[in-house]
Scaffold this motif. Structure first.
Motif, PDB file in Angstrom:
ATOM      1  N   GLY A   9       0.811  -1.222   0.000  1.00 61.16           N
ATOM      2  CA  GLY A   9       0.000   0.000   0.000  1.00 61.16           C
ATOM      3  C   GLY A   9       0.840   1.265   0.000  1.00 61.16           C
ATOM      4  N   VAL A  10       1.942   1.258   0.722  1.00 62.64           N
ATOM      5  CA  VAL A  10       2.812   2.446   0.752  1.00 62.64           C
ATOM      6  C   VAL A  10       3.317   2.748  -0.657  1.00 62.64           C
ATOM      7  N   SER A  11       3.670   1.719  -1.403  1.00 59.55           N
ATOM      8  CA  SER A  11       4.152   1.960  -2.773  1.00 59.55           C
ATOM      9  C   SER A  11       3.033   2.523  -3.646  1.00 59.55           C
ATOM     10  N   VAL A  12       1.806   2.072  -3.402  1.00 61.77           N
ATOM     11  CA  VAL A  12       0.673   2.593  -4.178  1.00 61.77           C
ATOM     12  C   VAL A  12       0.407   4.052  -3.812  1.00 61.77           C
ATOM     13  N   MET A  13       0.531   4.357  -2.526  1.00 58.52           N
ATOM     14  CA  MET A  13       0.347   5.759  -2.112  1.00 58.52           C
ATOM     15  C   MET A  13       1.382   6.642  -2.803  1.00 58.52           C
ATOM     16  N   ARG A  14       2.628   6.180  -2.845  1.00 59.26           N
ATOM     17  CA  ARG A  14       3.691   6.970  -3.494  1.00 59.26           C
ATOM     18  C   ARG A  14       3.331   7.228  -4.959  1.00 59.26           C
ATOM     19  N   LYS A  15       2.881   6.178  -5.626  1.00 59.47           N
ATOM     20  CA  LYS A  15       2.555   6.305  -7.048  1.00 59.47           C
ATOM     21  C   LYS A  15       1.371   7.244  -7.241  1.00 59.47           C
ATOM     22  N   ALA A  16       0.376   7.139  -6.364  1.00 60.80           N
ATOM     23  CA  ALA A  16      -0.813   7.989  -6.475  1.00 60.80           C
ATOM     24  C   ALA A  16      -0.454   9.457  -6.236  1.00 60.80           C
ATOM     25  N   LEU A  17       0.434   9.701  -5.279  1.00 57.09           N
ATOM     26  CA  LEU A  17       0.877  11.084  -5.034  1.00 57.09           C
ATOM     27  C   LEU A  17       1.574  11.627  -6.285  1.00 57.09           C
ATOM     28  N   GLU A  18       2.452  10.798  -6.843  1.00 55.81           N
ATOM     29  CA  GLU A  18       3.209  11.221  -8.034  1.00 55.81           C
ATOM     30  C   GLU A  18       2.253  11.550  -9.177  1.00 55.81           C
ATOM     31  N   ARG A  19       1.274  10.698  -9.391  1.00 54.25           N
ATOM     32  CA  ARG A  19       0.311  10.926 -10.488  1.00 54.25           C
ATOM     33  C   ARG A  19      -0.525  12.178 -10.249  1.00 54.25           C
ATOM     34  N   SER A  20      -0.749  12.509  -8.969  1.00 53.97           N
ATOM     35  CA  SER A  20      -1.563  13.677  -8.640  1.00 53.97           C
ATOM     36  C   SER A  20      -0.739  14.952  -8.647  1.00 53.97           C
ATOM     37  N   GLY A  21       0.564  14.835  -8.879  1.00 51.77           N
ATOM     38  CA  GLY A  21       1.431  16.013  -8.847  1.00 51.77           C
ATOM     39  C   GLY A  21       1.727  16.475  -7.435  1.00 51.77           C
ATOM     40  N   GLU A  27       3.742  15.858  -3.548  1.00 49.76           N
ATOM     41  CA  GLU A  27       5.037  15.368  -3.068  1.00 49.76           C
ATOM     42  C   GLU A  27       4.936  14.710  -1.704  1.00 49.76           C
ATOM     43  N   ARG A  28       3.942  15.111  -0.924  1.00 52.73           N
ATOM     44  CA  ARG A  28       3.887  14.630   0.454  1.00 52.73           C
ATOM     45  C   ARG A  28       2.478  14.167   0.787  1.00 52.73           C
ATOM     46  N   MET A  29       2.415  13.237   1.732  1.00 54.12           N
ATOM     47  CA  MET A  29       1.107  12.734   2.135  1.00 54.12           C
ATOM     48  C   MET A  29       0.313  13.782   2.910  1.00 54.12           C
ATOM     49  N   ASP A  30       1.003  14.744   3.555  1.00 55.75           N
ATOM     50  CA  ASP A  30       0.216  15.737   4.306  1.00 55.75           C
ATOM     51  C   ASP A  30      -0.440  16.766   3.377  1.00 55.75           C
ATOM     52  N   GLN A  31      -0.225  16.599   2.079  1.00 52.62           N
ATOM     53  CA  GLN A  31      -0.988  17.390   1.117  1.00 52.62           C
ATOM     54  C   GLN A  31      -2.369  16.758   0.859  1.00 52.62           C
ATOM     55  N   ILE A  32      -2.562  15.564   1.417  1.00 54.42           N
ATOM     56  CA  ILE A  32      -3.878  14.932   1.381  1.00 54.42           C
ATOM     57  C   ILE A  32      -4.625  15.391   2.632  1.00 54.42           C
ATOM     58  N   ALA A  90      -2.262   0.943  12.895  1.00 59.04           N
ATOM     59  CA  ALA A  90      -0.952   0.359  12.582  1.00 59.04           C
ATOM     60  C   ALA A  90      -0.541   0.725  11.156  1.00 59.04           C
ATOM     61  N   GLY A  91      -1.505   0.690  10.244  1.00 61.47           N
ATOM     62  CA  GLY A  91      -1.214   1.057   8.860  1.00 61.47           C
ATOM     63  C   GLY A  91      -0.800   2.509   8.746  1.00 61.47           C
ATOM     64  N   ARG A  92      -1.486   3.352   9.495  1.00 60.39           N
ATOM     65  CA  ARG A  92      -1.160   4.776   9.457  1.00 60.39           C
ATOM     66  C   ARG A  92       0.263   5.011   9.976  1.00 60.39           C
ATOM     67  N   LYS A  93       0.572   4.359  11.089  1.00 60.59           N
ATOM     68  CA  LYS A  93       1.890   4.541  11.710  1.00 60.59           C
ATOM     69  C   LYS A  93       2.998   4.088  10.749  1.00 60.59           C
ATOM     70  N   TYR A  94       2.802   2.910  10.139  1.00 59.22           N
ATOM     71  CA  TYR A  94       3.809   2.384   9.208  1.00 59.22           C
ATOM     72  C   TYR A  94       3.965   3.302   8.009  1.00 59.22           C
ATOM     73  N   SER A  95       2.836   3.706   7.444  1.00 62.99           N
ATOM     74  CA  SER A  95       2.872   4.535   6.230  1.00 62.99           C
ATOM     75  C   SER A  95       3.513   5.888   6.520  1.00 62.99           C
ATOM     76  N   GLN A  96       3.175   6.458   7.680  1.00 63.26           N
ATOM     77  CA  GLN A  96       3.746   7.764   8.035  1.00 63.26           C
ATOM     78  C   GLN A  96       5.262   7.663   8.173  1.00 63.26           C
ATOM     79  N   ALA A  97       5.727   6.561   8.779  1.00 63.83           N
ATOM     80  CA  ALA A  97       7.173   6.374   8.941  1.00 63.83           C
ATOM     81  C   ALA A  97       7.855   6.234   7.582  1.00 63.83           C
ATOM     82  N   GLU A  98       7.201   5.532   6.653  1.00 62.71           N
ATOM     83  CA  GLU A  98       7.810   5.317   5.331  1.00 62.71           C
ATOM     84  C   GLU A  98       7.752   6.553   4.464  1.00 62.71           C
ATOM     85  N   LEU A  99       6.653   7.308   4.564  1.00 63.68           N
ATOM     86  CA  LEU A  99       6.436   8.421   3.643  1.00 63.68           C
ATOM     87  C   LEU A  99       6.840   9.767   4.228  1.00 63.68           C
ATOM     88  N   GLY A 100       7.072   9.797   5.525  1.00 60.19           N
ATOM     89  CA  GLY A 100       7.525  11.045   6.143  1.00 60.19           C
ATOM     90  C   GLY A 100       6.406  11.924   6.660  1.00 60.19           C
TER      91      GLY A 100
END
Lengths: 372, 311
Positions: A259-271, A273-278, A293-303
């Protein structure tokens, strides 16, 4: 002798006729619908029916207090039709405007003990709501079904071959819970996750957005098929309905990593850079513990992470393919969204499938949450 | 930008197999299609399984991920990997194969993918207890890639006739009771029930013939513009009934021997059509499928001069 009646319900559907918008066109969510059974079943009541002295604090483990379950006369078909009707009630479109109708539920029960493969459920929904012009078909992709349907419809709209269509799902899935109550023994039972599900119907209309307006910015899905056997559901071997066996811990770990990799790709496609822009994240609703747990893991990976994370699993359980759009509907009804906010819907499913839909909220909010 | 066939493969259940596997058949057909296309599994961006009846009635996950893993189509990839595959199931009875091709063509058209694999396979999921199940296990697979707009799939058409929806139904029911095994009374078992009205195939042919007329008119074409009319090999009896509606036009391609596939029907017919096209130089094919609903699906395909697809 009269010739056989071969008239179609409307003019022939030549589905890929060009419509001449600027391509690729953008799609947007035009309306949503929801159908919840009125019967509530608390986790305590469900566990009281377990036969083998099951002693797990399921509510403490998952945060799920209650779920809705189908009563007699309700099933996958009725939930889908009612959700579709509710969607149309909120829409500016008429049923005849729908050019595609995709049914995406895991379950296809017509009647409590009859699982229908043909004709597809989408045809029954199309007929019931009067969508006579729609190309219909069913999609199955576990809990990522509706997001898969949105992806398909989004591609048709982007290509300019479709103006609007409907994605719908009716999940009568609680039979896996009632069957699991006969089998589960303890915390490591392969059917433990079956006790977390609830029934619901959900629908949405996706349409071509006017040029220059906001809408869907990214729709990314991936199948990490190496782990295709972490959750298997099908006909119950010793009773009517279905049963499902899961390795929940492993499934969760694989899903959030993919899922983290999909989030990265979705951010990139949306133009972005960061998840806090969501502004708002709506994750697949499995359990409160899994979501955090998913939120904690994703936040650590994505910053960083989205500012607001929507949780409703405590009231409805895991409603399979309908969780994301059910939660979105409730956000709209509760007036939690504002025009201009950016929303990410995040799906995790057996397969293992992960998917993300990013869109900007528009005037859709004005058609929900009205005080009567 | 169009979508064209890069390779096609089929597989049939062996007579000695008591319980053939829908995934096994699909994998065999998929590997043949990839070999004919000269492409590797990791080049597949999208995999759609359009079969209806599957191993053990598995409802979750989709069957497509099982096929994806076994053929090696990027099973361990992440979204940020250079190559990755997305897979799911699509069902629309015996029109599902053409419907899935239409969906895959949509992804190709936007440039979201470069290559898709569409597979359809069916087996009897409850061979020890089933009613009315007369189809034979079979699978078909097709590799679809981008092509210049003048060749490949030119148009798809779909119609449905809900008044005849009661003529064919396939479902799995719970049957109570059964043989005693051990001390406890049997609760029952699941059984596949297929009910097909005697008028079903004839109505499929009626609707298909009329839909072909409307489709050709909508695209400013005449029957004479089509080199080969390719009725799907499912449901059983449909090719002959369709040929009869078209007054046994010699362009209607019939199977050389009777076969009884289910969702693989259009794929098997297309395999035969491409072989005929190679031999005869035919350039335009109209594939016609019909099935439960009653639904009709049409696909117009143009071959480049000298093109050897599916060889």
């Amino acid at each position: 002798m009269r010739p056989p009646d071969t008239s179609a319900a409307g003019p022939p559907r030549t589905a890929d006729r060009e419509r001449a918008p600027a391509l690729p066109a953008r799609s947007r969510i035009e309306s949503l619908g929801l159908e919840l059974p009125s019967t509530r079943l608390s986790t305590a009541e469900l566990l009281a029916s377990c036969r083998r002295g099951f002693r797990v604090d399921l509510e403490g483990l998952t945060g799920i207090r209650e779920r809705r379950v189908c009563a007699e006369g309700e099933d996958s078909f009725t939930l889908a039709i009612d959700a579709a009707s509710d969607c149309l009630a909120h829409s500016r479109h008429e049923p005849r405007d729908l050019e595609v109708l995709i049914s995406c539920g895991i379950t296809k029960y017509k009647g409590r003990e009859s699982y229908r493969f043909e004709p597809p459920l989408s045809l029954a929904v199309k007929e019931a709501i009067g969508a006579s012009q729609a190309l219909h078909f069913d999609i199955t992709n576990a809990c990522a079904g509706m997001l898969t349907g949105v992806s398909i419809l989004n591609e048709f709209i982007r290509a300019g071959s479709v103006r609007c269509g409907m994605v719908v799902s009716g999940e009568y899935i609680s039979s896996i819970s009632s069957n699991a109550t006969r089998h589960v023994r303890g915390l490591f039972s392969r059917e433990l996750a079956s006790l977390t599900v609830g029934d619901a119907g959900s629908a949405l209309i996706l349409e071509r957005a006017p040029e220059g307006s906001v809408g869907v910015e990214a729709c990314e899905l991936l199948t990490h098929a190496r782990h295709d056997r972490l959750c298997i559901g099908g006909a119950c071997p010793d009773g009517p309905g279905a049963s499902m066996k899961t390795r929940p811990r492993k499934l969760h770990d694989v899903a959030i990593r993919v899922g983290v990799s999909v989030m990265r790709k979705a951010l990139e496609r949306s133009g972005l850079e960061r998840m806090d822009q969501i502004d708002v994240m709506i994750p697949h609703q499995t359990s409160i513990r899994a979501i955090h747990a998913g939120r904690k893991y994703s936040q650590a990976e994505l910053g960083s992470f989205a500012r607001d994370v929507v949780v409703n699993v405590d009231r409805y359980g895991n409603t399979a393919s309908t969780t994301l759009f059910m939660a979105l509907y409730q956000c709209l009804e509760e007036r939690r969204l504002r025009p201009g906010q950016r929303v990410m819907l995040m799906s995790y499913a057996s397969g293992v499938v992960a998917g993300a839909l990013v869109f900007t909220v528009d005037e859709l909010v004005e058609r929900y949450g009205r005080l009567d | 930008m169009g979508a064209s066939i890069e390779g096609l493969g089929t597989a049939r259940g062996a007579r000695w197999q008591r319980r053939p596997s829908s995934v096994g058949l699909a994998v065999r057909a998929a590997r043949r299609a990839l070999r004919n296309a000269g492409c590797a599994a990791h080049e597949i961006d999208l995999l759609i399984h359009a079969g209806v009846y599957r191993d053990d009635n598995v409802a979750e996950p989709a069957i497509a991920p099982f096929i994806q893993r076994r053929i090696g189509a990027n099973p361990g990839a992440l979204a940020t990997s250079p190559r990755r595959t997305f897979s799911f199931d699509l069902t629309n009875g015996t029109c599902g194969f053409l419907t899935a091709l239409h969906v895959a063509a949509g992804y190709l058209r936007t440039g979201s993918i470069a290559r898709a694999l569409v597979v359809a396979s069916d087996v009897n999921p409850t061979p020890s207890l089933s009613y009315g199940c007369s189809f034979e296990p079979a699978a078909a697979a097709l590799v679809l890639g981008s092509s210049p707009s003048g060749s490949g799939f030119q148009a798809f058409g779909f119609e449905s006739f809900e008044k005849d929806s009661n003529l064919f139904e396939g479902r799995v029911d719970w049957i109570s009771g059964g043989r005693w095994r051990g001390l406890a009374p049997p609760r029952g078992r699941h059984a596949l029930r297929i009910s097909e009205d005697d008028a079903f195939v004839a109505r499929c042919a009626d609707h298909a013939a009329a839909a072909v007329e409307r489709f050709l008119a909508a695209h400013a074409l005449a029957v004479d513009d089509i080199d080969l009319l390719v009725p799907s090999w499912a449901p059983a009896g449909f090719p002959d009934a369709f040929a009869e509606r078209l007054r046994h036009d010699p362009r209607v391609l019939l199977p050389e021997r009777p076969e009884r596939p289910h969702s693989a029907g259009p794929g098997l017919a297309l395999e035969a059509a491409l072989a005929r096209a190679r031999a005869s130089g035919a350039r335009s094919l109209l594939v016609v499928a019909a099935g439960a609903g009653i639904s009709v699906a049409l696909a117009l395909y143009r071959l480049e001069s000298g093109e050897r697809v599916g060889a």
